[in-house]
Design a protein around this motif. Sequence first.
Motif, PDB file in Angstrom:
ATOM      1  N   GLY A   1       0.799  -1.208   0.000  1.00  0.00           N
ATOM      2  CA  GLY A   1       0.000   0.000   0.000  1.00  0.00           C
ATOM      3  C   GLY A   1       0.836   1.264   0.000  1.00  0.00           C
ATOM      4  O   GLY A   1       0.340   2.339  -0.344  1.00  0.00           O
ATOM      5  N   MET A   2       2.125   1.148   0.376  1.00  0.00           N
ATOM      6  CA  MET A   2       3.021   2.300   0.401  1.00  0.00           C
ATOM      7  C   MET A   2       3.767   2.477  -0.918  1.00  0.00           C
ATOM      8  O   MET A   2       4.146   3.598  -1.267  1.00  0.00           O
ATOM      9  CB  MET A   2       4.035   2.145   1.545  1.00  0.00           C
ATOM     10  CG  MET A   2       3.404   2.001   2.922  1.00  0.00           C
ATOM     11  SD  MET A   2       4.626   1.599   4.207  1.00  0.00           S
ATOM     12  CE  MET A   2       5.558   3.135   4.287  1.00  0.00           C
ATOM     13  N   ALA A   3       3.982   1.383  -1.621  1.00  0.00           N
ATOM     14  CA  ALA A   3       4.765   1.452  -2.874  1.00  0.00           C
ATOM     15  C   ALA A   3       4.320   0.339  -3.822  1.00  0.00           C
ATOM     16  O   ALA A   3       5.069  -0.604  -4.079  1.00  0.00           O
ATOM     17  CB  ALA A   3       6.251   1.343  -2.577  1.00  0.00           C
ATOM     18  N   PRO A   4       3.105   0.417  -4.347  1.00  0.00           N
ATOM     19  CA  PRO A   4       2.591  -0.672  -5.184  1.00  0.00           C
ATOM     20  C   PRO A   4       3.399  -0.908  -6.451  1.00  0.00           C
ATOM     21  O   PRO A   4       3.356  -2.020  -7.011  1.00  0.00           O
ATOM     22  CB  PRO A   4       1.167  -0.220  -5.520  1.00  0.00           C
ATOM     23  CG  PRO A   4       1.170   1.265  -5.323  1.00  0.00           C
ATOM     24  CD  PRO A   4       2.122   1.516  -4.216  1.00  0.00           C
ATOM     25  N   GLU A   5       4.175   0.100  -6.879  1.00  0.00           N
ATOM     26  CA  GLU A   5       4.972  -0.059  -8.098  1.00  0.00           C
ATOM     27  C   GLU A   5       6.220  -0.905  -7.869  1.00  0.00           C
ATOM     28  O   GLU A   5       6.891  -1.309  -8.820  1.00  0.00           O
ATOM     29  CB  GLU A   5       5.372   1.316  -8.644  1.00  0.00           C
ATOM     30  CG  GLU A   5       6.420   2.062  -7.842  1.00  0.00           C
ATOM     31  CD  GLU A   5       5.897   2.774  -6.587  1.00  0.00           C
ATOM     32  OE1 GLU A   5       6.669   3.533  -5.978  1.00  0.00           O
ATOM     33  OE2 GLU A   5       4.715   2.567  -6.227  1.00  0.00           O
ATOM     34  N   HIS A   6       6.543  -1.187  -6.590  1.00  0.00           N
ATOM     35  CA  HIS A   6       7.744  -1.968  -6.284  1.00  0.00           C
ATOM     36  C   HIS A   6       7.468  -3.167  -5.376  1.00  0.00           C
ATOM     37  O   HIS A   6       8.408  -3.861  -4.992  1.00  0.00           O
ATOM     38  CB  HIS A   6       8.807  -1.084  -5.630  1.00  0.00           C
ATOM     39  CG  HIS A   6       9.486  -0.159  -6.586  1.00  0.00           C
ATOM     40  ND1 HIS A   6      10.382  -0.586  -7.534  1.00  0.00           N
ATOM     41  CD2 HIS A   6       9.365   1.184  -6.749  1.00  0.00           C
ATOM     42  CE1 HIS A   6      10.809   0.446  -8.235  1.00  0.00           C
ATOM     43  NE2 HIS A   6      10.206   1.538  -7.782  1.00  0.00           N
ATOM     44  N   VAL A   7       6.209  -3.391  -4.991  1.00  0.00           N
ATOM     45  CA  VAL A   7       5.881  -4.484  -4.066  1.00  0.00           C
ATOM     46  C   VAL A   7       4.834  -5.391  -4.706  1.00  0.00           C
ATOM     47  O   VAL A   7       3.801  -4.913  -5.184  1.00  0.00           O
ATOM     48  CB  VAL A   7       5.350  -3.953  -2.716  1.00  0.00           C
ATOM     49  CG1 VAL A   7       5.058  -5.125  -1.774  1.00  0.00           C
ATOM     50  CG2 VAL A   7       6.348  -2.996  -2.086  1.00  0.00           C
ATOM     51  N   VAL A   8       5.123  -6.688  -4.688  1.00  0.00           N
ATOM     52  CA  VAL A   8       4.134  -7.693  -5.083  1.00  0.00           C
ATOM     53  C   VAL A   8       3.636  -8.350  -3.796  1.00  0.00           C
ATOM     54  O   VAL A   8       4.423  -8.930  -3.044  1.00  0.00           O
ATOM     55  CB  VAL A   8       4.734  -8.747  -6.028  1.00  0.00           C
ATOM     56  CG1 VAL A   8       3.710  -9.832  -6.347  1.00  0.00           C
ATOM     57  CG2 VAL A   8       5.222  -8.092  -7.325  1.00  0.00           C
ATOM     58  N   LEU A   9       2.345  -8.237  -3.540  1.00  0.00           N
ATOM     59  CA  LEU A   9       1.748  -8.748  -2.303  1.00  0.00           C
ATOM     60  C   LEU A   9       1.246 -10.171  -2.510  1.00  0.00           C
ATOM     61  O   LEU A   9       0.571 -10.460  -3.506  1.00  0.00           O
ATOM     62  CB  LEU A   9       0.580  -7.847  -1.900  1.00  0.00           C
ATOM     63  CG  LEU A   9      -0.195  -8.226  -0.627  1.00  0.00           C
ATOM     64  CD1 LEU A   9       0.692  -8.095   0.603  1.00  0.00           C
ATOM     65  CD2 LEU A   9      -1.438  -7.358  -0.486  1.00  0.00           C
ATOM     66  N   LEU A  10       1.574 -11.063  -1.560  1.00  0.00           N
ATOM     67  CA  LEU A  10       1.162 -12.462  -1.647  1.00  0.00           C
ATOM     68  C   LEU A  10       0.371 -12.855  -0.413  1.00  0.00           C
ATOM     69  O   LEU A  10       0.650 -12.403   0.691  1.00  0.00           O
ATOM     70  CB  LEU A  10       2.373 -13.389  -1.760  1.00  0.00           C
ATOM     71  CG  LEU A  10       3.354 -13.140  -2.893  1.00  0.00           C
ATOM     72  CD1 LEU A  10       4.582 -12.428  -2.371  1.00  0.00           C
ATOM     73  CD2 LEU A  10       3.760 -14.440  -3.569  1.00  0.00           C
ATOM     74  N   GLY A  11      -0.611 -13.734  -0.593  1.00  0.00           N
ATOM     75  CA  GLY A  11      -1.376 -14.257   0.531  1.00  0.00           C
ATOM     76  C   GLY A  11      -2.071 -15.550   0.146  1.00  0.00           C
ATOM     77  O   GLY A  11      -2.040 -15.981  -1.015  1.00  0.00           O
ATOM     78  N   SER A  12      -2.695 -16.188   1.125  1.00  0.00           N
ATOM     79  CA  SER A  12      -3.407 -17.439   0.873  1.00  0.00           C
ATOM     80  C   SER A  12      -4.390 -17.708   2.001  1.00  0.00           C
ATOM     81  O   SER A  12      -4.447 -16.976   2.985  1.00  0.00           O
ATOM     82  CB  SER A  12      -2.428 -18.611   0.750  1.00  0.00           C
ATOM     83  OG  SER A  12      -1.992 -19.049   2.027  1.00  0.00           O
ATOM     84  N   LEU A  13      -5.141 -18.802   1.842  1.00  0.00           N
ATOM     85  CA  LEU A  13      -6.101 -19.239   2.850  1.00  0.00           C
ATOM     86  C   LEU A  13      -5.533 -20.311   3.771  1.00  0.00           C
ATOM     87  O   LEU A  13      -6.255 -20.851   4.602  1.00  0.00           O
ATOM     88  CB  LEU A  13      -7.364 -19.783   2.166  1.00  0.00           C
ATOM     89  CG  LEU A  13      -8.120 -18.823   1.245  1.00  0.00           C
ATOM     90  CD1 LEU A  13      -9.370 -19.499   0.683  1.00  0.00           C
ATOM     91  CD2 LEU A  13      -8.490 -17.545   1.978  1.00  0.00           C
ATOM     92  N   SER A  14      -4.249 -20.618   3.643  1.00  0.00           N
ATOM     93  CA  SER A  14      -3.671 -21.735   4.392  1.00  0.00           C
ATOM     94  C   SER A  14      -3.776 -21.554   5.897  1.00  0.00           C
ATOM     95  O   SER A  14      -3.933 -22.533   6.636  1.00  0.00           O
ATOM     96  CB  SER A  14      -2.202 -21.924   3.998  1.00  0.00           C
ATOM     97  OG  SER A  14      -2.098 -22.341   2.663  1.00  0.00           O
ATOM     98  N   LYS A  15      -3.680 -20.311   6.390  1.00  0.00           N
ATOM     99  CA  LYS A  15      -3.750 -20.072   7.831  1.00  0.00           C
ATOM    100  C   LYS A  15      -5.113 -19.556   8.271  1.00  0.00           C
ATOM    101  O   LYS A  15      -5.487 -19.703   9.432  1.00  0.00           O
ATOM    102  CB  LYS A  15      -2.669 -19.055   8.257  1.00  0.00           C
ATOM    103  CG  LYS A  15      -1.260 -19.478   7.900  1.00  0.00           C
ATOM    104  CD  LYS A  15      -0.863 -20.765   8.605  1.00  0.00           C
ATOM    105  CE  LYS A  15       0.572 -21.142   8.265  1.00  0.00           C
ATOM    106  NZ  LYS A  15       0.738 -21.545   6.859  1.00  0.00           N
ATOM    107  N   THR A  16      -5.866 -18.939   7.363  1.00  0.00           N
ATOM    108  CA  THR A  16      -7.154 -18.373   7.760  1.00  0.00           C
ATOM    109  C   THR A  16      -8.293 -19.375   7.651  1.00  0.00           C
ATOM    110  O   THR A  16      -9.247 -19.325   8.433  1.00  0.00           O
ATOM    111  CB  THR A  16      -7.489 -17.143   6.906  1.00  0.00           C
ATOM    112  OG1 THR A  16      -7.475 -17.520   5.518  1.00  0.00           O
ATOM    113  CG2 THR A  16      -6.470 -16.032   7.134  1.00  0.00           C
TER     114      THR A  16
END
Length: 473
Positions: free
Chosen positions: A297-312
């Motif tokens: 959210g601070m630098a979307p042009e340089h950060v690829v965000l990853l997530g999953s349902l494995s823990k939730t």
Amino acid sequence: MAKQSTRAAWTVVLTLDGDGKLHRQVERALREAIRSGRVSTGTVLPPSRELAAQLDCSRWAVTQAYSQLVTEGYLATRVGSGTWVSWSGPTQRTARRTAAASVATYRFDLAPGAPDLRAFPRTRWAEAARAAARTVPTADLGYPDEQGYLPLREQMSDYLQRSRGAIASAADVVIRSGVSASVAQLCAGLRAMGIDRIAVEDPGWTRLRAVIESTGLRLEPVPVDDHGLQVERLSRRDDLRAVVVTAAHQFPTGVVLAPHRRLGLIDWARRTNGVILEDDYDAEFRYDRSPVGTLQGMAPEHVVLLGSLSKTLSPAIGIGWFVAQGQWRRLLEGPAVLGPSTINQATFAELVAVGAYDRHLRAMQRRYKRRRDCVLTALQHELPTWTIGGAAAGLHLTLTHPSNPDTSLLTTAAGDLGTRIVPLRDYRIHTTETQDGIVLGYGNIADNDVGPAIRSLAKAFANSRRRAAQPRS
């Protein structure tokens, strides 16, 4: 001496379990193949270089595994004759019974990485699945969109913006089968762009490192301290342009990346035109304050965000995602990647749309906080001399002791009592760090078992100290 067979051991498929250091994984895979009878007595093993190529790991990992199994008596070796299986033991059926009995002895599994599987919302998932089956357009029942089911991407875009502070449109979201699948595709894309190295946290999640290495990228381990990744070290590595980081809740130490290092990491990415792969690990479960927002959210042009349902929810669902913008959309170029089934994606989209996923997360946060508090109380009572770390969020914590006990002895002593624990050193790349400890997971242990499990751990600690004090013969 056992007669050597002409049957080649490299025709046997070995599977690395992703748990711990690579040479330990190779050891376990070979040991299991020998014990189960898949590799028979006398079978000649392939040269270390060939097996390393088959397993996509370093030659050192294979030679270390061979050496350990020679020491244990499973293998024998002679200059000019190679290495062969020397162990002769029970039949495969007996080995399976023994293995089943061994698994059954773990009354308390305190290994990290699992959510509370008993709390999976079966009824709500079934309702969402029925709704999805009724409403999914016929056209969407064909081969799935390579980027993912559009209604789910729309729901995830909204969810990530309102709950994680991300900047994402549906066009930026890509649905995959989990974080490992996402990292594999992204790292293959980095390799295609001419980037051949990537920085990783040390200690860090071993399975993710194995996935990265399988793509051909070289790992550049960077130490983690009480403020998270030591960002300043990135500038010391020439031509380094990629890093993987668990900023919101570092695994396994549990620390949060400090504000000055968050800013420093983004500054590094801008100066180098680099990319940060942000694994949003355990970010939803923070107990003492609001969750930390994403770097993306601070630098979307340089950060690829990853997530999953494995823990939730559960790793069995097999749904993950990443958010990529700008030049890093090029990481999607290459061979098509098969994602989760459209029906599962539509089911999860329905779960989010009706608010059931948010309600589940709120309920689980309360449940995990109560359990964490019980664990902390039990630890303070049973193991008061141990230092607790990383307990402010997530589903695990760390334990260290001033005497720095031998965690190998402690792990064995705990196993003898039916309790599974994992040493901190198993997650390190550089093992020169003198302070070891335990990574204790509490996500999937029953509430009623918390007290008995910690008492078992305390007894194991006492037993291991007695063993360590015994003179060696």
